[in-house]
Design a protein around this motif. Structure first.
Motif, mmCIF file in Angstrom:
data_model
loop_
_atom_site.group_PDB
_atom_site.id
_atom_site.type_symbol
_atom_site.label_atom_id
_atom_site.label_comp_id
_atom_site.label_asym_id
_atom_site.label_seq_id
_atom_site.Cartn_x
_atom_site.Cartn_y
_atom_site.Cartn_z
ATOM 1 N N LEU A 1 0.513 -5.450 4.112
ATOM 2 C CA LEU A 1 1.177 -4.291 4.711
ATOM 3 C C LEU A 1 2.520 -4.691 5.318
ATOM 4 O O LEU A 1 3.513 -3.979 5.178
ATOM 5 C CB LEU A 1 0.293 -3.660 5.781
ATOM 6 C CG LEU A 1 0.955 -2.551 6.627
ATOM 7 C CD1 LEU A 1 1.262 -1.338 5.758
ATOM 8 C CD2 LEU A 1 0.089 -2.159 7.818
ATOM 9 N N LEU A 2 2.560 -5.846 5.985
ATOM 10 C CA LEU A 2 3.752 -6.296 6.700
ATOM 11 C C LEU A 2 4.264 -7.610 6.114
ATOM 12 O O LEU A 2 3.521 -8.350 5.462
ATOM 13 C CB LEU A 2 3.428 -6.500 8.189
ATOM 14 C CG LEU A 2 2.798 -5.313 8.923
ATOM 15 C CD1 LEU A 2 2.346 -5.735 10.308
ATOM 16 C CD2 LEU A 2 3.782 -4.150 8.995
ATOM 17 N N ARG A 3 5.514 -7.898 6.392
ATOM 18 C CA ARG A 3 6.070 -9.178 5.969
ATOM 19 C C ARG A 3 7.063 -9.684 7.009
ATOM 20 O O ARG A 3 7.573 -8.920 7.834
ATOM 21 C CB ARG A 3 6.757 -9.059 4.611
ATOM 22 C CG ARG A 3 8.020 -8.213 4.598
ATOM 23 C CD ARG A 3 8.556 -8.049 3.184
ATOM 24 N NE ARG A 3 9.729 -7.185 3.139
ATOM 25 C CZ ARG A 3 10.222 -6.673 2.020
ATOM 26 N NH1 ARG A 3 9.633 -6.930 0.861
ATOM 27 N NH2 ARG A 3 11.293 -5.903 2.058
ATOM 28 N N ASN A 4 7.312 -10.983 6.948
ATOM 29 C CA ASN A 4 8.322 -11.622 7.776
ATOM 30 C C ASN A 4 9.691 -11.325 7.172
ATOM 31 O O ASN A 4 9.964 -11.723 6.034
ATOM 32 C CB ASN A 4 8.063 -13.134 7.823
ATOM 33 C CG ASN A 4 9.030 -13.891 8.716
ATOM 34 O OD1 ASN A 4 10.167 -13.470 8.916
ATOM 35 N ND2 ASN A 4 8.590 -15.017 9.239
ATOM 36 N N PRO A 5 10.575 -10.616 7.867
ATOM 37 C CA PRO A 5 11.867 -10.248 7.262
ATOM 38 C C PRO A 5 12.758 -11.443 6.968
ATOM 39 O O PRO A 5 13.667 -11.336 6.146
ATOM 40 C CB PRO A 5 12.501 -9.323 8.315
ATOM 41 C CG PRO A 5 11.845 -9.686 9.596
ATOM 42 C CD PRO A 5 10.441 -10.104 9.247
ATOM 43 N N ASN A 6 12.505 -12.572 7.627
ATOM 44 C CA ASN A 6 13.362 -13.740 7.418
ATOM 45 C C ASN A 6 12.920 -14.589 6.234
ATOM 46 O O ASN A 6 13.746 -15.208 5.564
ATOM 47 C CB ASN A 6 13.375 -14.602 8.680
ATOM 48 C CG ASN A 6 13.963 -13.874 9.869
ATOM 49 O OD1 ASN A 6 14.963 -13.167 9.737
ATOM 50 N ND2 ASN A 6 13.349 -14.017 11.031
ATOM 51 N N THR A 7 11.599 -14.638 5.969
ATOM 52 C CA THR A 7 11.091 -15.492 4.891
ATOM 53 C C THR A 7 10.435 -14.720 3.764
ATOM 54 O O THR A 7 10.231 -15.272 2.678
ATOM 55 C CB THR A 7 10.065 -16.495 5.456
ATOM 56 O OG1 THR A 7 8.902 -15.775 5.921
ATOM 57 C CG2 THR A 7 10.658 -17.290 6.608
ATOM 58 N N PRO B 1 0.829 -1.217 0.000
ATOM 59 C CA PRO B 1 0.000 0.000 0.000
ATOM 60 C C PRO B 1 0.858 1.259 0.000
ATOM 61 O O PRO B 1 1.921 1.294 0.604
ATOM 62 C CB PRO B 1 -0.794 -0.122 1.307
ATOM 63 C CG PRO B 1 0.037 -1.000 2.185
ATOM 64 C CD PRO B 1 0.731 -1.959 1.270
ATOM 65 N N ASP B 2 0.389 2.267 -0.692
ATOM 66 C CA ASP B 2 1.101 3.551 -0.751
ATOM 67 C C ASP B 2 0.081 4.675 -0.722
ATOM 68 O O ASP B 2 -0.734 4.813 -1.644
ATOM 69 C CB ASP B 2 1.930 3.633 -2.025
ATOM 70 C CG ASP B 2 2.777 4.894 -2.090
ATOM 71 O OD1 ASP B 2 3.108 5.433 -1.006
ATOM 72 O OD2 ASP B 2 3.072 5.351 -3.209
ATOM 73 N N PRO B 3 0.055 5.479 0.353
ATOM 74 C CA PRO B 3 0.946 5.384 1.523
ATOM 75 C C PRO B 3 0.541 4.235 2.431
ATOM 76 O O PRO B 3 -0.570 3.703 2.324
ATOM 77 C CB PRO B 3 0.736 6.742 2.204
ATOM 78 C CG PRO B 3 -0.686 7.082 1.872
ATOM 79 C CD PRO B 3 -0.888 6.599 0.463
ATOM 80 N N VAL B 4 1.425 3.874 3.353
ATOM 81 C CA VAL B 4 1.162 2.725 4.204
ATOM 82 C C VAL B 4 -0.051 2.945 5.098
ATOM 83 O O VAL B 4 -0.746 2.001 5.464
ATOM 84 C CB VAL B 4 2.397 2.372 5.061
ATOM 85 C CG1 VAL B 4 3.532 1.880 4.183
ATOM 86 C CG2 VAL B 4 2.837 3.556 5.906
ATOM 87 N N GLU B 5 -0.320 4.208 5.449
ATOM 88 C CA GLU B 5 -1.465 4.482 6.321
ATOM 89 C C GLU B 5 -2.788 4.074 5.681
ATOM 90 O O GLU B 5 -3.776 3.835 6.377
ATOM 91 C CB GLU B 5 -1.514 5.972 6.694
ATOM 92 C CG GLU B 5 -0.424 6.423 7.638
ATOM 93 C CD GLU B 5 0.884 6.720 6.921
ATOM 94 O OE1 GLU B 5 0.933 6.601 5.675
ATOM 95 O OE2 GLU B 5 1.878 7.054 7.607
#
Length: 607
Positions: A482-488, A425-429
């Motif tokens: 919106l979010l993701r797992n930084p490791n996977t 999303p852009d912007p994230v809000e």
């Protein structure tokens, strides 16, 4: 003088005792010895020893011991067979018929030696079958596997099904490792050891012999496979005979932990290591490593299977479940590996992306120029690990979700980062939708905009463009991606949450014991309200039954100090000791914009 009103309400609690329903109890089961060869004894209940004979009954607490050439075939229920190898000590730790499960509970303890276990049918959810060594616990999810214990090391090899392996440490939670078909695991006492391809050279002789007989009885096995297995059996027989004649100890250490060769169950290939001056058996292609693939077809990339071909050549690749051939060049290519003796079979991303969504495994058959084939290489899908809201923490700490009247804090079970890839999303809000339903107008919730988003560790922080109201309810939606797992790299799914906007104490229930005196202290989230003395609120002790008039409490009975957005509230020991045993409600008042609300704490007083 300004005061804070504290309302202490006495709750009269009456406990009624009622007889519980009768519960069915677990009962002990009996196992049976089906066959015995060589020397073997049964230590009944750990006390008296008897010679092991055919049709002897065994039960919980019995210990079976075999000599250097002894073997025992044991039946536990009609669907569990245990083949006990030479120089082995096996205890039947638990053998009961469960009141809940047809198969019941079975637990074996392997003190030394090796066993082959076959489970004919899948266990139900209420059933349990474990085998333990002094350092490791194996939970049975499979149908045919080997367990060995020697020199403080545990060996697990799986022929069919799966086995969950964890360390035998009761004082701490230990992670499970799953060993799948065609894999093995050597694990030391400190928990080190990696899953690798099954090497037939590591299996005990009695296991190879039993597997050979099973393959012959089942039919359909390629003659060259049976021939290669027979050669492996002959080689190991010669090794053990040579060691015994030379006064060695190989007859007792039937699991050869020192052998580092790597093989494949499909190839039935010995490790290729020579022993006692004998030439190694012929070696066919073996599997070195098999990677995982993504469940989501759009995220699948090339899959590289590493093999050791020993001069052979791949001529055909087939998908096992559909028996359709992959096209060389389009669906797969063969390339040189990082080591000169390794070859990489690359299944192209275009082929992997064409496989159905949600598939958990993919089986491949490989055929070679020599006529040999690997009947099954199984690739497993990687389990997605998207960011998930920590609902357990929210349940235990309801005050942690709404930090103050303009800030929300959402805890996750893992580290998180904002998604900057496709579809972000852009912007994230714009990914946040918020509504606030107030107490005096619950049918008309008003929208609230997010003015800013940030991440602190495992928490998503949402700053509001406006303020919430006490005694209201905040509902928010976070769109997926919106979010993701930084490791996977796995993306968060749609989040839908709601929470009351009210003060909360860090403990909503506490017991005060007069024989163990001391002040009671709480941290209360006042939602950023400027908490302090107020003329309108006197401190009173109230009897909800109306039997006594309200009593003003002097300030020395309690104290209230601001710590940022929180209030440190202390109830003095001297006051608590004046209370009769029973249950009370402590209500700490907060006010914002003429709306009064309370943090409620249940206090149980005991002598």
């Amino acid at each position: 003088m300004k005061f804070i009103r504290i309302v202490l309400s006495l709750v009269l609690a009456v406990t009624l005792l009622s007889p519980g329903a009768a519960m069915a109890k677990d009962t002990k089961k009996m196992g049976k010895i089906l066959d015995v060869s060589g020397s073997a004894v049964v230590n009944k209940g750990g006390e008296k020893k008897f010679k092991a004979v055919k049709n002897m009954a065994v039960t919980e607490g019995d210990v079976l011991l075999t000599g250097e050439e002894g073997r025992v075939e044991l039946e536990l229920d009609s669907d569990k067979l245990v083949y006990i190898g030479p120089d082995t000590k096996l205890m039947i730790h638990e053998l009961v018929k469960s009141a809940k499960a047809m198969e019941g509970k079975t637990s074996l303890s392997l003190q030394k030696g090796s066993v082959l276990i076959k489970v004919k049918k899948k266990l139900t959810e209420d059933s349990r079958f474990e085998i333990k060594t002094p350092t490791t616990v194996m939970g049975v999810m499979g149908t045919e596997f080997i367990v060995g214990y020697a020199q403080a090391q545990t060996y697990v090899g799986v022929l069919e099904g799966r086995v969950a392996v964890r360390r035998a440490i009761l004082a701490e939670a230990t992670a499970e490792v799953t060993v799948r078909p065609g894999e093995q695991l050597r694990r030391t006492a400190d928990g080190t050891g990696a899953v690798e391809a099954l090497d037939w050279g590591d299996l005990p002789l009695f296991v190879l012999e039993q597997h050979y007989e099973d393959l012959k009885s089942a039919g359909g096995t390629l003659p060259e496979v049976l021939e290669l297995l027979q050669r492996t059996i002959e080689r190991k027989t010669e090794e053990e005979l040579s060691d015994r004649q030379g006064g060695g100890t190989a007859a007792t250490a039937v699991i050869r932990f020192e052998d580092e060769g790597v093989g494949s169950p499909g190839s039935l290939t010995p490790s290729g290591n020579s022993s006692g001056g004998h030439d190694p058996a012929p070696t066919n292609p073996t599997v070195i490593s098999v990677p995982q693939f993504e469940q989501d077809p759009e995220r699948r990339i090339d899959v590289s299977i590493v093999l050791k071909l020993y001069g052979d050549r791949i001529t055909r690749v087939m998908r096992a479940d559909t028996e359709t051939d992959l096209v060389e060049g389009a669906d797969y290519v063969v390339a040189a590996g990082s080591n000169s003796d390794q070859t990489v079979l690359v299944i192209r991303a275009s082929y992997m992306q064409g496989i159905e969504d949600g598939i958990e495994s993919l089986g491949l058959k490989l055929f070679f120029a020599s006529g040999f084939h690997l009947p099954m290489i199984e690739l497993h899908a990687r389990l997605p690990q998207p960011p998930e809201v920590d609902m357990e923490r929210i349940g235990n700490e309801p005050y942690s979700l709404v930090w103050d009247l303009s800030t929300l804090s959402i805890p996750f079970t893992m580290p998180i980062e904002f998604n900057t890839g496709a579809g972000a999303p852009d912007p994230v809000e714009s990914a946040i939708t918020l509504t606030n339903a107030v107490a005096y107008d619950p049918d008309h919730p008003r929208p609230i905009d997010a003015s800013g988003l940030s991440i602190e560790g495992n928490r998503l922080i949402i700053k509001l463009d406006g303020f919430l109201e006490l005694k209201s309810e905040i509902t928010f939606y976070i769109q997926d991606g919106l979010l993701r797992n930084p490791n996977t790299g796995d993306l968060q799914q749609l989040i839908e949450l709601s929470s009351e906007v009210k003060p909360h104490a860090d403990r909503e229930q506490v017991t005060y014991i007069k024989s163990q005196p001391g002040d009671l202290v709480w941290l209360v989230n006042g939602l950023g309200d400027a908490f302090g003395p107020d003329d309108d609120y006197d401190t009173v002790l109230s009897d909800p039954m109306g039997a006594q008039p309200q009593i003003l409490m002097p300030l020395q009975d309690f104290s209230a100090e601001n710590e940022g957005s929180q209030l440190r509230f202390t109830l003095r020991q001297a006051f608590l000791n004046t209370l009769d045993p029973g249950e009370y409600l402590l209500q700490i008042p907060f006010e914002y914009l003429d709306v009064l609300d309370h943090a409620v704490i249940k206090i149980t007083v005991e002598n």
